[in-house]
Write a protein that holds these residues in place. Structure first.
Motif, short mmCIF file in Angstrom:
data_model
loop_
_atom_site.label_atom_id
_atom_site.label_comp_id
_atom_site.label_asym_id
_atom_site.label_seq_id
_atom_site.Cartn_x
_atom_site.Cartn_y
_atom_site.Cartn_z
N MET A 108 4.61 8.20 6.52
CA MET A 108 3.63 7.26 5.86
C MET A 108 3.09 6.30 6.94
N ASP A 109 3.75 5.67 7.75
CA ASP A 109 3.25 4.87 8.62
C ASP A 109 2.48 5.57 9.81
N ARG A 110 2.82 6.81 10.13
CA ARG A 110 1.97 7.55 11.07
C ARG A 110 0.54 7.81 10.34
N HIS A 111 0.79 8.45 9.28
CA HIS A 111 -0.47 9.13 8.71
C HIS A 111 -1.34 8.42 7.76
N TYR A 112 -0.81 7.30 6.99
CA TYR A 112 -1.44 6.56 6.08
C TYR A 112 -2.46 5.92 6.62
N HIS A 113 -3.92 5.95 5.94
CA HIS A 113 -5.05 4.99 6.15
C HIS A 113 -5.41 4.73 4.63
N SER A 114 -6.15 3.38 4.46
CA SER A 114 -6.41 2.86 3.23
C SER A 114 -7.67 3.76 2.79
N GLY A 115 -7.86 3.93 1.51
CA GLY A 115 -8.78 4.87 1.02
C GLY A 115 -8.72 6.40 1.12
N ASP A 142 0.82 -1.52 -0.02
CA ASP A 142 -0.22 -0.06 -0.03
C ASP A 142 0.97 1.29 -0.05
N LYS A 143 2.06 1.18 0.50
CA LYS A 143 3.05 2.26 0.62
C LYS A 143 4.39 1.79 0.54
N GLY A 144 5.33 2.45 -0.01
CA GLY A 144 6.56 1.97 -0.32
C GLY A 144 7.31 2.98 -0.50
N ALA A 145 8.85 2.88 -0.34
CA ALA A 145 9.87 3.86 -0.48
C ALA A 145 11.20 3.09 -0.83
#
Lengths: 250, 204
Positions: free
Chosen positions: B142-149, B127-130
Motif C-alpha cells: 500500500m505504501d508503494r501504490h496507494y494514493h488518496s482519492g 488512510d491505510k492500516g494493517a
C-alpha cells in the motif's frame, strides 16, 4: 388533603400524587424568575436577581446563569445550594461524555442525564427532591440551538420559549402571545426583557436586578456563551424602553 | 497468521480480513467472517484471540446499538472509535482484550474514515492500516501504490495485489479473504477471494 402521605418522598398519596415533589415546585414558585427564548441564531436566557447589592462582585459571580460546558449553559430558579450540586453533576456528566467520545455531549442527552438523577430523588433513597428548576440553552450539531426546561420531578421538555420561578404562568402566557417562530436573537432579547419587566414585582428595572446571557454562534463559527455586562444591559433596557432613564427618575 | 488490512478511497473505506479460524496446527474453518457490522455505516475488522475478538466486538456492537436506541441518533465513526479505545484502555490494566481492530466508517458530514486501534488502546486515524504478519506485506504494498482519492476499482486492484503478496510470501498464509466496503450507501460485503473451498463429503 392527605397530609399523612407527604412527609416521605418515596410514597404516593391515595390520590396518586407525590407531595414532596409538588412542595419542591412550590418552593421554586417563590424564587426569582428566569425566562428562556429560542431564536434562529441563538438562545437567550434572562433571570431576575433576588440578591441585589452594589457590593456584589458581578464580574466573577452570577446568581442565575451557569455554564455547563462550552456549548451548554443554564438558568436556575429555586434553592441555590441545591442548584450548585446539580450544576456540578451536569458538568461532570458533560465531561465524562467528552472523555469517552471525544465529542461534545448532545444537549438533550445532557438534560436527560441530569433529569434521571433528579428522578432518583423522587423514587428511592428517602432523600428530598432538589428544589430547582432549570432552563438549559445549548447548541449541538444534530439539532442546532435548543432550549429545555426541567423541574424537580425529573420531567423535561424542549421549548421555544419558557419561564420558571415566580409568576412563571403569567410570563409563559405572555410569551405564547408574542413569540414568533422566526424570531431573531435581538428580538428575543427584547421580548425576554419586556416579559420579565411585566412579571417582576419591582417598579423599575435596572441592570443590577437582572442577568442576561446568550448562547450563540460567533462569527468564527464556534458556539459562545456570553453573560451581558451590567453596562451593556443598562443600555439595552433603555433601548427597549423597559426602564426609566436616570434623568427621569424622581 | 491473521491478516487484516484496510484503506480509504474516494468516498469509501475498504477493509479486508483473512477468514481462517486456527487453533495451533489445525484449521477449524476457512470461512470465518472477522469483519463485524457495527451499524449501518461502520465495520470492525478484528484480529487476535478468537474468544476476545468475538467478546469485544459484540460488546461494542451492542453498546453502539444501545446508544442509537436511547438517543435516536447514531454515533459518529470518530465517537465510536474513541469509545472503543476507552474500553480497551480501561480493561488494559486489569483484564486486557487481546484484540486489534480496524474501524471503517462513513459519516455524512465527514466522509469515509479508517481508525487503527491496537490491543493496548493505541488509536490512530489513518488512510491505510494493517495488523498481523500480513501487515509486513500489505503495508509495504500500500505504501508503494496507494494514493488518496482512489476509485473502487483502483482500490480493489491494490487489495488484490496485497493478497497476492501475502499468499506468496507469508509462510503460513491464509488461503481465503473477505473484502467489505463502506460508503454513503452503507456497509456491505464486496467480495471473497478463495483459494480453498470447504470440501464436501461424497454422497454415500
Amino acid at each position: 388533603m392527605s397530609r399523612r402521605y407527604d412527609s416521605r418522598t418515596t410514597i404516593f398519596s391515595p390520590e396518586g400524587r407525590l407531595y414532596q415533589v409538588e412542595y419542591a415546585m412550590e418552593a421554586i414558585g417563590n424564587a426569582g424568575s428566569a425566562i428562556g427564548i429560542l431564536s434562529k441564531d441563538g438562545v437567550v436566557l434572562v433571570g431576575e436577581k433576588k440578591v441585589t447589592s452594589k457590593l456584589l462582585q458581578t464580574s466573577t459571580s452570577t446568581e442565575k446563569m451557569y455554564k455547563i460546558d462550552d456549548h451548554v449553559a443554564c438558568a436556575v430558579a429555586g434553592i441555590m445550594s441545591d442548584a450548585n450540586i446539580l450544576i456540578n453533576t451536569a458538568r461532570v456528566q458533560a465531561q465524562r461524555y467528552t472523555y469517552a467520545y471525544q465529542e461534545p455531549m448532545p444537549v438533550e442527552q445532557l438534560v436527560q442525564s441530569l433529569c434521571d438523577t433528579k428522578q432518583g430523588y423522587t423514587q428511592f433513597g428517602g432523600l428530598r427532591p432538589f428544589g430547582v428548576s432549570f432552563l438549559f440553552a445549548g447548541w449541538d450539531k444534530n439539532f442546532g440551538f435548543q432550549l429545555y426546561m426541567s423541574d424537580p420531578s425529573g420531567n423535561y421538555g424542549g421549548w421555544k420559549a419558557a419561564a420558571i420561578g415566580a409568576n412563571n404562568q403569567a410570563a409563559q402566557s405572555m410569551l405564547k402571545q408574542d413569540y414568533k417562530d422566526d424570531i431573531t436573537r435581538e428580538e428575543a432579547v427584547q421580548l425576554a426583557l419586556k416579559v420579565l419587566s411585566k412579571t417582576m414585582d419591582s417598579t423599575s428595572l435596572t441592570s443590577d436586578k437582572l442577568e442576561l446571557a446568550e448562547v450563540f454562534s460567533s462569527p468564527s463559527g464556534n458556539v459562545k456563551y456570553q453573560v451581558c455586562s451590567p453596562e451593556t444591559l443598562t443600555k439595552l433596557l433603555v433601548k427597549f424602553g423597559v426602564t426609566q432613564p436616570a434623568a427621569e427618575a424622581t | 497468521m491473521e491478516c487484516v488490512f484496510g484503506l480509504v478511497g474516494n468516498g469509501f473505506t475498504i477493509v479486508v480480513a483473512d477468514t481462517s479460524a486456527v487453533h495451533s496446527i489445525l484449521v477449524h474453518k476457512s470461512n470465518e467472517d472477522k469483519i463485524m457490522k457495527l451499524d449501518s455505516h461502520k465495520f470492525i475488522a478484528a484480529s487476535g484471540e478468537p474468544g476476545d475478538r468475538v467478546q469485544f466486538t459484540e460488546y461494542i456492537q451492542k453498546n453502539v446499538a444501545l446508544y442509537q436506541f436511547r438517543n435516536g441518533i447514531p454515533l459518529t465513526t470518530a465517537a465510536a472509535a474513541n469509545f472503543m479505545r476507552g474500553e480497551l484502555a480501561t480493561a488494559l490494566r486489569k483484564n486486557p482484550y487481546s484484540v486489534n481492530v480496524l474501524l471503517a466508517g462513513y459519516d455524512k458530514e465527514t466522509g469515509p474514515s479508517l481508525y487503527y486501534i491496537d490491543y493496548i488502546a493505541t488509536l490512530h486515524k489513518v488512510d491505510k492500516g494493517a495488523f498481523g504478519y500480513g501487515a509486513y506485506f500489505s503495508l509495504s504494498m500500500m505504501d508503494r501504490h496507494y494514493h488518496s482519492g482512489m476509485s473502487v476499482d483502483e482500490a480493489i486492484d491494490l487489495v488484490d495485489k496485497c493478497i497476492v503478496e501475502i499468499k506468496s510470501r507469508l509462510v503460513v498464509a491464509p488461503p481465503n479473504f473477505v473484502i467489505k466496503i463502506v460508503d454513503k450507501d452503507g456497509a456491505r460485503e464486496y467480495a471473497w477471494r478463495e483459494s480453498v473451498k470447504d470440501a464436501h463429503a461424497p454422497p454415500s
